[in-house]
Design a protein around this motif. Sequence first.
Motif, mmCIF file in Angstrom:
data_model
loop_
_atom_site.group_PDB
_atom_site.id
_atom_site.type_symbol
_atom_site.label_atom_id
_atom_site.label_comp_id
_atom_site.label_asym_id
_atom_site.label_seq_id
_atom_site.Cartn_x
_atom_site.Cartn_y
_atom_site.Cartn_z
ATOM 1 N N ARG A 131 0.827 -1.212 0.000
ATOM 2 C CA ARG A 131 0.000 0.000 0.000
ATOM 3 C C ARG A 131 0.864 1.266 0.000
ATOM 4 N NH1 ARG A 131 -2.231 -4.145 -0.372
ATOM 5 N NH2 ARG A 131 -4.395 -4.628 0.110
ATOM 6 N N LEU A 132 2.026 1.143 -0.625
ATOM 7 C CA LEU A 132 2.925 2.272 -0.830
ATOM 8 C C LEU A 132 3.188 2.400 -2.322
ATOM 9 C CD1 LEU A 132 5.604 1.804 1.983
ATOM 10 C CD2 LEU A 132 4.016 3.707 1.767
ATOM 11 N N PRO A 133 3.334 3.619 -2.838
ATOM 12 C CA PRO A 133 3.614 3.773 -4.270
ATOM 13 C C PRO A 133 4.969 3.174 -4.625
ATOM 14 C CG PRO A 133 3.789 5.870 -3.128
ATOM 15 C CD PRO A 133 3.214 4.917 -2.154
ATOM 16 N N CYS A 134 4.982 2.261 -5.590
ATOM 17 C CA CYS A 134 6.227 1.660 -6.056
ATOM 18 C C CYS A 134 6.938 2.632 -6.986
ATOM 19 C CB CYS A 134 5.940 0.333 -6.754
ATOM 20 S SG CYS A 134 4.866 0.496 -8.200
ATOM 21 N N ARG A 135 8.073 2.216 -7.512
ATOM 22 C CA ARG A 135 8.847 3.106 -8.397
ATOM 23 C C ARG A 135 8.087 3.422 -9.673
ATOM 24 N NH1 ARG A 135 11.137 -1.971 -8.723
ATOM 25 N NH2 ARG A 135 11.446 -2.861 -10.829
ATOM 26 N N HIS A 136 7.245 2.512 -10.141
ATOM 27 C CA HIS A 136 6.471 2.767 -11.357
ATOM 28 C C HIS A 136 5.387 3.810 -11.108
ATOM 29 C CE1 HIS A 136 7.838 -1.554 -11.549
ATOM 30 N NE2 HIS A 136 8.524 -0.982 -12.523
ATOM 31 N N VAL A 137 4.734 3.718 -9.945
ATOM 32 C CA VAL A 137 3.718 4.717 -9.597
ATOM 33 C C VAL A 137 4.356 6.084 -9.398
ATOM 34 C CG1 VAL A 137 2.015 5.372 -7.852
ATOM 35 C CG2 VAL A 137 2.196 2.984 -8.579
ATOM 36 N N LEU A 138 5.509 6.125 -8.740
ATOM 37 C CA LEU A 138 6.194 7.406 -8.538
ATOM 38 C C LEU A 138 6.643 8.006 -9.860
ATOM 39 C CD1 LEU A 138 8.318 6.555 -5.372
ATOM 40 C CD2 LEU A 138 6.221 7.893 -5.495
ATOM 41 N N ALA A 139 7.046 7.152 -10.800
ATOM 42 C CA ALA A 139 7.432 7.665 -12.118
ATOM 43 C C ALA A 139 6.230 8.275 -12.829
ATOM 44 C CB ALA A 139 8.035 6.531 -12.954
ATOM 45 N N CYS A 140 5.058 7.654 -12.699
ATOM 46 C CA CYS A 140 3.842 8.215 -13.310
ATOM 47 C C CYS A 140 3.458 9.533 -12.660
ATOM 48 C CB CYS A 140 2.701 7.211 -13.191
ATOM 49 S SG CYS A 140 2.965 5.660 -14.095
ATOM 50 N N CYS A 141 3.556 9.600 -11.348
ATOM 51 C CA CYS A 141 3.208 10.835 -10.644
ATOM 52 C C CYS A 141 4.162 11.964 -11.012
ATOM 53 C CB CYS A 141 3.231 10.593 -9.135
ATOM 54 S SG CYS A 141 1.933 9.488 -8.536
ATOM 55 N N THR A 142 5.445 11.644 -11.129
ATOM 56 C CA THR A 142 6.418 12.662 -11.509
ATOM 57 C C THR A 142 6.194 13.130 -12.937
ATOM 58 O OG1 THR A 142 8.039 11.663 -10.003
ATOM 59 C CG2 THR A 142 8.876 13.158 -11.697
ATOM 60 N N ASN A 143 5.840 12.205 -13.818
ATOM 61 C CA ASN A 143 5.629 12.545 -15.222
ATOM 62 C C ASN A 143 4.447 13.470 -15.419
ATOM 63 O OD1 ASN A 143 4.134 11.661 -17.985
ATOM 64 N ND2 ASN A 143 6.377 11.530 -18.240
ATOM 65 N N GLN A 144 3.381 13.262 -14.618
ATOM 66 C CA GLN A 144 2.166 14.062 -14.769
ATOM 67 C C GLN A 144 1.983 15.074 -13.635
ATOM 68 O OE1 GLN A 144 0.155 13.984 -17.446
ATOM 69 N NE2 GLN A 144 1.649 12.531 -18.322
ATOM 70 N N ARG A 145 3.005 15.236 -12.802
ATOM 71 C CA ARG A 145 2.976 16.193 -11.678
ATOM 72 C C ARG A 145 1.802 15.929 -10.752
ATOM 73 N NH1 ARG A 145 4.594 21.965 -14.669
ATOM 74 N NH2 ARG A 145 6.591 21.217 -15.550
ATOM 75 N N LEU A 146 1.657 14.667 -10.374
ATOM 76 C CA LEU A 146 0.602 14.264 -9.442
ATOM 77 C C LEU A 146 1.174 14.130 -8.040
ATOM 78 C CD1 LEU A 146 -1.078 11.458 -11.604
ATOM 79 C CD2 LEU A 146 -1.732 13.876 -11.436
ATOM 80 N N ASP A 147 0.314 14.256 -7.047
ATOM 81 C CA ASP A 147 0.724 14.138 -5.662
ATOM 82 C C ASP A 147 0.827 12.659 -5.291
ATOM 83 O OD1 ASP A 147 1.316 14.480 -3.009
ATOM 84 O OD2 ASP A 147 -0.666 15.214 -2.417
ATOM 85 N N TRP A 148 2.037 12.150 -5.090
ATOM 86 C CA TRP A 148 2.228 10.727 -4.788
ATOM 87 C C TRP A 148 1.736 10.361 -3.384
ATOM 88 C CZ3 TRP A 148 5.181 9.710 -0.528
ATOM 89 C CH2 TRP A 148 6.050 10.703 -0.089
ATOM 90 N N GLN A 149 1.624 11.347 -2.486
ATOM 91 C CA GLN A 149 1.197 11.065 -1.115
ATOM 92 C C GLN A 149 -0.254 10.590 -1.049
ATOM 93 O OE1 GLN A 149 2.140 14.150 1.692
ATOM 94 N NE2 GLN A 149 4.145 14.564 0.807
ATOM 95 N N VAL A 150 -1.013 10.867 -2.095
ATOM 96 C CA VAL A 150 -2.396 10.392 -2.142
ATOM 97 C C VAL A 150 -2.453 8.864 -2.136
ATOM 98 C CG1 VAL A 150 -4.537 10.419 -3.511
ATOM 99 C CG2 VAL A 150 -3.114 12.482 -3.351
ATOM 100 N N TYR A 151 -1.417 8.221 -2.633
ATOM 101 C CA TYR A 151 -1.408 6.768 -2.772
ATOM 102 C C TYR A 151 -0.675 6.064 -1.624
ATOM 103 C CZ TYR A 151 -2.779 8.360 -7.361
ATOM 104 O OH TYR A 151 -3.437 9.001 -8.395
ATOM 105 N N VAL A 152 -0.380 6.788 -0.564
ATOM 106 C CA VAL A 152 0.192 6.195 0.645
ATOM 107 C C VAL A 152 -0.948 5.937 1.625
ATOM 108 C CG1 VAL A 152 1.797 6.500 2.568
ATOM 109 C CG2 VAL A 152 2.367 7.408 0.303
ATOM 110 N N HIS A 153 -1.071 4.714 2.085
ATOM 111 C CA HIS A 153 -2.161 4.360 3.000
ATOM 112 C C HIS A 153 -1.989 5.061 4.343
ATOM 113 C CE1 HIS A 153 -5.063 1.941 5.254
ATOM 114 N NE2 HIS A 153 -5.541 1.564 4.083
ATOM 115 N N ASN A 154 -3.124 5.353 4.986
ATOM 116 C CA ASN A 154 -3.097 6.069 6.258
ATOM 117 C C ASN A 154 -2.398 5.296 7.368
ATOM 118 O OD1 ASN A 154 -4.492 8.254 5.198
ATOM 119 N ND2 ASN A 154 -6.494 7.460 5.808
ATOM 120 N N VAL A 155 -2.244 3.993 7.209
ATOM 121 C CA VAL A 155 -1.619 3.194 8.260
ATOM 122 C C VAL A 155 -0.163 3.592 8.460
ATOM 123 C CG1 VAL A 155 -0.761 1.303 6.825
ATOM 124 C CG2 VAL A 155 -1.509 0.830 9.160
#
Length: 245
Positions: A131-155
């Motif tokens: 439930r943590l953004p992997c390197r592929h998700v972080l690459a997508c967020c960086t490419n489209q300037r998205l907030d990666w913290q949205v994909y980190v679980h509250n736990v």
Amino acid sequence: MRSVLRWVLAFDGGHRWGHMTTNLVECINYVLKGARNLPVTVLVRSTFYRLNGLFTRNSTEAHERLRNGFTYSEFATKRVEESFRRAGNIVVNRFERRNEMFEVREMQDGTIYIVNLAQRHCDCGHFQVERLPCRHVLACCTNQRLDWQVYVHNVYKMSEICKVYRSEFVTMGDPSTWDRYEGAKVIANWTLRRVTKGRPKSTRYLNEMDSRDIRSPRRCTICGREGHSHSRCPQRAGPNSARGH
């Protein structure tokens, strides 16, 4: 063959959170390891004080980390930092306008992964397991300037971790100051005592992998007959031993 839901972490629906066991006691075995083979009262007392020390120590560390301005746990922070370092050699291709579906390709070996941010899914499996953004998700967020913290679980948030250790143990004091116990009296069932002589009887359920099920019948090494061992062979003392009786 059993379903992958039972033995693959990426398909368990998040019930194990990256751990191979669902038994919470296994997670604190290292705390109680030194309390083995002790009398019951000493074992309970040792367990009580060891867990109290664990909760007190972790609570202090969690609140200290929260006061220092950290949003996530140390594990999550290190894992995200490591994933960011590995996300530099990834080519990202967006496949729809809502910034949800991506196809990424590793520059080193050319492996292609599908990332679905809406369903929080990546073909590598790490996104689903931890439930943590992997390197592929972080690459997508960086490419489209998205907030990666949205994909980190509250736990993983320190505010949630502090809630885990907000309960405190109550001091026991000296036994002479305790209230008199008025409840039921427990008496041991002596018929359930473990037999000390001989080899203990196995209570494990056997399966097709056990050699015991496919082993040939016991055969005597003296007379060559089945059904008994050499220690119980009637010819052990000699072929004429039975006639003397």
